[in-house]
Design an enzyme around this catalytic site. Sequence first.
Site, PDB file in Angstrom:
ATOM      1  N   LYS A 173      76.221  98.864  25.542  1.00 37.16           N
ATOM      2  CA  LYS A 173      75.067  99.273  25.374  1.00 37.16           C
ATOM      3  C   LYS A 173      74.262  98.387  26.605  1.00 37.16           C
ATOM      4  CE  LYS A 173      72.287  96.228  23.054  1.00 37.16           C
ATOM      5  NZ  LYS A 173      70.890  96.606  23.634  1.00 37.16           N
ATOM      6  N   GLU A 248      78.753  85.670  30.501  1.00 39.40           N
ATOM      7  CA  GLU A 248      77.719  85.455  31.741  1.00 39.40           C
ATOM      8  C   GLU A 248      76.458  85.288  31.216  1.00 39.40           C
ATOM      9  OE1 GLU A 248      75.766  84.809  34.529  1.00 39.40           O
ATOM     10  OE2 GLU A 248      76.043  87.023  35.098  1.00 39.40           O
ATOM     11  N   CYS A 282      70.225  85.869  37.608  1.00 41.80           N
ATOM     12  CA  CYS A 282      70.613  84.453  37.206  1.00 41.80           C
ATOM     13  C   CYS A 282      71.169  83.711  38.212  1.00 41.80           C
ATOM     14  CB  CYS A 282      71.955  84.729  36.135  1.00 41.80           C
ATOM     15  SG  CYS A 282      73.142  86.075  36.872  1.00 41.80           S
ATOM     16  N   GLU A 383      65.714  77.588  31.781  1.00 40.13           N
ATOM     17  CA  GLU A 383      65.474  78.738  32.678  1.00 40.13           C
ATOM     18  C   GLU A 383      64.291  79.562  32.538  1.00 40.13           C
ATOM     19  OE1 GLU A 383      68.849  82.206  33.828  1.00 40.13           O
ATOM     20  OE2 GLU A 383      68.093  81.979  31.689  1.00 40.13           O
TER      21      GLU A 383
END
Length: 479
Positions: A173, A248, A282, A383
């Site tokens: 997906k 991750e 990232c 973040e």
Amino acid sequence: MNIQNYINGNFHNPIDNNWIDNYNPSNGEVYGQIPNSSTEDVENAYIAAKSALPGWSQTGLEERSRILIRVSELLEANLQRFAEAESKDNGKPISLAKAIDIPRAASNFRFFGHAITQFASESHESTGQQAINYTLRQPIGVVGCISPWNLPLYLFTWKIAPALAAGNCVVAKPSEVTPMTAYLLGEICNEAGLPKGVLNIVHGLGGSTGQAIIEHPDIKAISFTGGTATGTHIAKVAAPMFKKLSLELGGKNPNIIFADCDYEDMLNTTVRSSFANQGQICLCGSRIFVEATIYDQFKTDFVAKVKQLKVGHPSEADTDIGALVSKSHLDKVKAYIQIAKDENGTILCGGNAVTVNGYENGYYLEPTVIEVPNDDCRVNQEEIFGPVVTLMPFHSEDDVLQMANKVKYGLSATLWTNNLKRTMRLSNQLQSGIVWVNTWMLRDLRTPFGGVKASGVGREGGFEALRFFTEAKNICIKY
Ligand code: TXE
């Protein structure tokens, strides 16, 4: 343009006829719809994968390799079409999609097509016992791959290619925010001769379609890249079912600059490591720490360079910074700029939304540099994942090491210095999965990739990915 699920080599509408709008971030308009697939759609994808498994797992390595390499060649042959689709779906400059995203997706298939033919396992002779152990590396079965929106095809294929190379069948997906190139990949796989059902691509929201994949009792492994909160949720669902997990997740990576570095190289690379892909990688070095002796000079030179970056429509050749991926993401990033102000940060440049002529409803934001008063403030700890970096000076190696490690994340770190001993000392002690010294995002696909702490669990890349996507079985023979 409407997108369909790719199940058993064919394209299908969602069974419930439930659809989600797909937005073009460059102008804020809906330009198509994608399935919001139900548990039943995911079940059909699983059944197709399960039926294809005996054939695919027994297919010779050279044949598997040949098909994956063919996929890679077809992606390269369709570079322009895929790059345009990626740029339209994600808002990234088309030049970036053409130079990085699509070529890297092609390399993923080529690399793992080759790697699987070189993937060996161990044998251990038990001396004195007259016994030999050998390890079989067998496919896991049907595996799930779930990917995010920032590097859509690049990260989708980073998972799918090793999973297929290792002989698994896949239910995958892509992010519902950027589904287009994953959809186009289905056509390419058919053209490359990938047998039906080996790869199945279902589209939809994380909480429904994604959830159906992670909860499926017979999808035995999940490889996920995305936000840390989602990763935590997936781990909670998958752990009691004993699924193999590779996560991750986010990052808040330090970029540590010492006075003895190659200044020009550092400056140019730091602009890239801060703002490439609108800062939505990232691995971006979102916390910049500069040795106090060159801090003022760096601040002046860096801000001057950042001001030169052109925010513009992704299709224009001179655009450096395209649109952010979605309205909600733009709002999140803008909220952090406000938080920075509330925390007594100084906005050295940027900070405002940008109106691009003719595309007034697009999600554009100026590249933003924030000088922070201390390393504990929220913009230095959380973040943001947008074109925003923080800046602060440091006075000693010990200080900067402590600040670099004082976040919950640990994905990558960048170090700029020509002092070899310092390089070794800091590289050993930085808490991250990857340390780049005097460079950034220089990737060799053979290397282990992943993070520590809240940046995830497990490693992908090279043989690590093939190890993840196989079960090791020890066989002990006494003779
Ligand atoms: O990601 P999500 P979001 C960070 C970044 C960003 C934040 C949230 O800080 O602002 O994460 O982004 C699927 N079961 N990163 O919310 O939700 C979802 O459909 C199964 C860092 O967009 O994690 C999509 O396919 N799947 C990151 C994928 O997870 C679920 C890249 C990622 O989406 C699910 C992107 C569920 N319950 C964002 N819920 C990186 N590490 O590079 C969602 N998904």
